[in-house]
Design an enzyme around this catalytic site. Structure first.
Site, PDB file in Angstrom:
ATOM      1  N   LYS A 117       0.749  -1.286  -0.247  1.00 11.38           N
ATOM      2  CA  LYS A 117      -0.030  -0.112   0.016  1.00 11.38           C
ATOM      3  C   LYS A 117       0.825   1.406   0.113  1.00 11.38           C
ATOM      4  CE  LYS A 117      -4.162   1.587  -0.097  1.00 11.38           C
ATOM      5  NZ  LYS A 117      -5.044   1.366  -0.830  1.00 11.38           N
ATOM      6  N   LYS A 200      -6.729  -9.133 -12.425  1.00 11.15           N
ATOM      7  CA  LYS A 200      -7.979  -9.567 -11.483  1.00 11.15           C
ATOM      8  C   LYS A 200      -9.139  -8.371 -11.833  1.00 11.15           C
ATOM      9  CE  LYS A 200      -8.850  -8.169  -6.800  1.00 11.15           C
ATOM     10  NZ  LYS A 200      -8.447  -8.487  -5.455  1.00 11.15           N
ATOM     11  N   LYS A 203     -12.551  -2.532 -10.145  1.00  6.83           N
ATOM     12  CA  LYS A 203     -13.051  -1.181 -10.641  1.00  6.83           C
ATOM     13  C   LYS A 203     -12.173  -0.232 -10.983  1.00  6.83           C
ATOM     14  CE  LYS A 203     -16.608   2.131  -8.869  1.00  6.83           C
ATOM     15  NZ  LYS A 203     -17.615   1.957  -8.029  1.00  6.83           N
TER      16      LYS A 203
HETATM   17  P1  AMP Z   1     -12.456  -5.409  -3.069  1.00  4.81           P
HETATM   18  O1  AMP Z   1     -13.394  -4.283  -3.148  1.00  4.81           O
HETATM   19  O2  AMP Z   1     -11.734  -5.336  -4.273  1.00  4.81           O
HETATM   20  O3  AMP Z   1     -11.651  -5.376  -1.807  1.00  4.81           O
HETATM   21  O4  AMP Z   1     -13.357  -6.598  -3.253  1.00  4.81           O
HETATM   22  C1  AMP Z   1     -14.208  -6.947  -2.193  1.00  4.81           C
HETATM   23  C2  AMP Z   1     -14.562  -8.461  -2.172  1.00  4.81           C
HETATM   24  O5  AMP Z   1     -14.772  -9.134  -3.466  1.00  4.81           O
HETATM   25  C3  AMP Z   1     -13.294  -9.396  -1.756  1.00  4.81           C
HETATM   26  O6  AMP Z   1     -13.823 -10.356  -0.805  1.00  4.81           O
HETATM   27  C4  AMP Z   1     -12.781  -9.696  -2.671  1.00  4.81           C
HETATM   28  O7  AMP Z   1     -12.125 -10.982  -2.379  1.00  4.81           O
HETATM   29  C5  AMP Z   1     -13.633 -10.047  -3.811  1.00  4.81           C
HETATM   30  N1  AMP Z   1     -13.112  -9.644  -5.348  1.00  4.81           N
HETATM   31  C6  AMP Z   1     -12.913  -8.764  -5.738  1.00  4.81           C
HETATM   32  N2  AMP Z   1     -12.439  -8.615  -6.954  1.00  4.81           N
HETATM   33  C7  AMP Z   1     -12.149  -9.947  -7.308  1.00  4.81           C
HETATM   34  C8  AMP Z   1     -12.218 -10.742  -8.655  1.00  4.81           C
HETATM   35  N3  AMP Z   1     -11.560 -10.308  -9.791  1.00  4.81           N
HETATM   36  N4  AMP Z   1     -12.203 -12.083  -8.339  1.00  4.81           N
HETATM   37  C9  AMP Z   1     -12.895 -12.673  -7.292  1.00  4.81           C
HETATM   38  N5  AMP Z   1     -13.090 -12.002  -6.255  1.00  4.81           N
HETATM   39  C10 AMP Z   1     -13.057 -10.448  -6.100  1.00  4.81           C
END
Ligand code: AMP
Ligand code: TRP
Length: 336
Positions: A117, A200, A203
């Site tokens: 980070k 991955k 957004k």
């Molecule tokens: P984030 O907002 O990226 O922290 O994601 C929120 C939740 O969604 C977390 O539990 C992540 O593990 C899951 N997540 C986010 N992006 C992905 C992705 N591309 N594939 C699978 N799980 C995801």
């Protein structure tokens, strides 16, 4: 609430509308867990402040609303599960302060996500906020304030859960058994790759399919997806095993996998048509979700009421834990 002896807690940062990766990677699992366990789901808006400042923070409130609408439309049931925004139960910030007293700074500085980070923010370990260093302590407080023992998360959160266990263990050792040591429960669905085929789905990389998008937007967006980079001409056979569109077919078109595979490898199905098939699958799969979402969105006060009631019930548990912690620590009470 049903309980199978376990209490589940998970949180998501309020990033606004969720995407297909969040849905299959996290949200569907959250929904399923409600049948078996007592579940608590939190929009962690205080955590959002660890890397946001000034005017930007005005996005937090609308983002909480959009994200929680997605949760409810996906099937998180606010009558069965506790759904609330982190800042609405401020007891977590008190527990965070108390836990910070038993957390060695070295543990925090060694967390790999902290180093990442700092690099990503183009800061140094000296210039980032005290709050960012304490990110995992606040996360620990989130979980153990409710004495949750099961935490559904993605793999990237494992170092934080490891730390949460260490902090809980240390508190228990110093002040007597108080908290369960929370265990991560990984989702079965692997990482969902984005439309760029390289990273991955996320957004911030703008390679995502928004859950709440219209069918037309979804189709237009999927039309921009990268496919097998070696399939240059329509007449070239494709390699579904390297194609991210095919990996999305697995999730959203399970009934047509053979057809797509055969069509692609025999060059009978072109990428344009293939992506249209995927868009149809995604749109069919999300139709019920989208209908519920727009219904909930137009019901006045629906999200607000769910969050208010969630916070009220969460706070009752939080106050009990906090009283116990203050007692164990020997802090002042009205009866000295
Ligand atoms: P984030 O907002 O990226 O922290 O994601 C929120 C939740 O969604 C977390 O539990 C992540 O593990 C899951 N997540 C986010 N992006 C992905 C992705 N591309 N594939 C699978 N799980 C995801
Ligand atoms: N750090 C988590 C993430 O970025 C969000 C989070 C905050 C969380 N508190 C939590 C997850 C407690 C599980 C339990 O995804």
């Amino acid at each position: 609430m049903t309980t199978g002896g376990h209490r589940v807690f998970s949180g998501m940062r309020p990033s606004g509308r969720l995407h297909v990766g969040n849905y299959v990677g996290a949200l569907q699992n959250w929904v399923a867990m409600q049948d078996e366990f007592e579940c608590i789901y939190c929009a962690v808006d205080v955590h959002a402040l660890t890397d946001m400042q000034g005017e930007d923070t005005r996005e937090i409130r609308p983002n909480v609303r959009e994200m929680v609408l997605d949760w409810l439309a996906a099937g998180i049931d606010p009558d069965r599960s506790l759904v609330f925004a982190q800042s609405q139960v401020p007891e977590v910030m008190v527990l965070h302060t108390l836990l910070s007293m038993v957390t060695p700074l070295g543990w925090l500085m060694r967390v790999p996500t902290f180093k990442d980070k700092v690099r990503q923010m183009q800061e140094t370990e000296e210039s980032v906020s005290y709050g960012l260093v304490g990110y995992p302590v606040l996360m620990t407080a989130d979980i153990i304030l409710y004495k949750a023992d099961t935490v559904p998360v993605g793999e990237d959160q494992l170092p934080h859960l490891e730390l949460a266990r260490e902090i809980a263990r240390r508190f228990n050792h110093l002040y007597g058994p108080t908290f369960p040591e929370p265990q991560a429960r990984l989702t079965e669905v692997p990482l969902v790759v984005g439309l760029d085929g390289a990273h991955k789905m996320s957004k911030s990389l703008d390679n995502h399919i928004e859950l709440a998008a219209s069918p037309e937007e979804t189709t237009a967006r999927i039309a921009t997806a990268f496919t097998d980079p070696e399939r240059l001409r329509r007449s070239d056979p494709g390699r579904p095993w390297v194609c991210n569109v095919y990996s999305l077919h697995k999730l959203f078109n399970p009934g047509r996998l053979d057809e797509v595979y055969q069509g692609c490898t025999s060059a009978q199905l072109g990428c344009v048509e293939d992506k249209r098939l995927l868009a149809d699958g995604v749109n069919e799969n999300l139709a019920a979700f989208r209908e519920r979402r727009s219904e909930f969105e137009s019901r006045p006060g629906y999200v607000e009421d769910a969050l208010r009631e969630g916070a009220r019930r969460a706070q009752a548990i939080a106050r009990e834990t906090l009283a116990e912690v203050q007692e164990r620590l020997g802090l002042a009470s009205v009866a000295l």
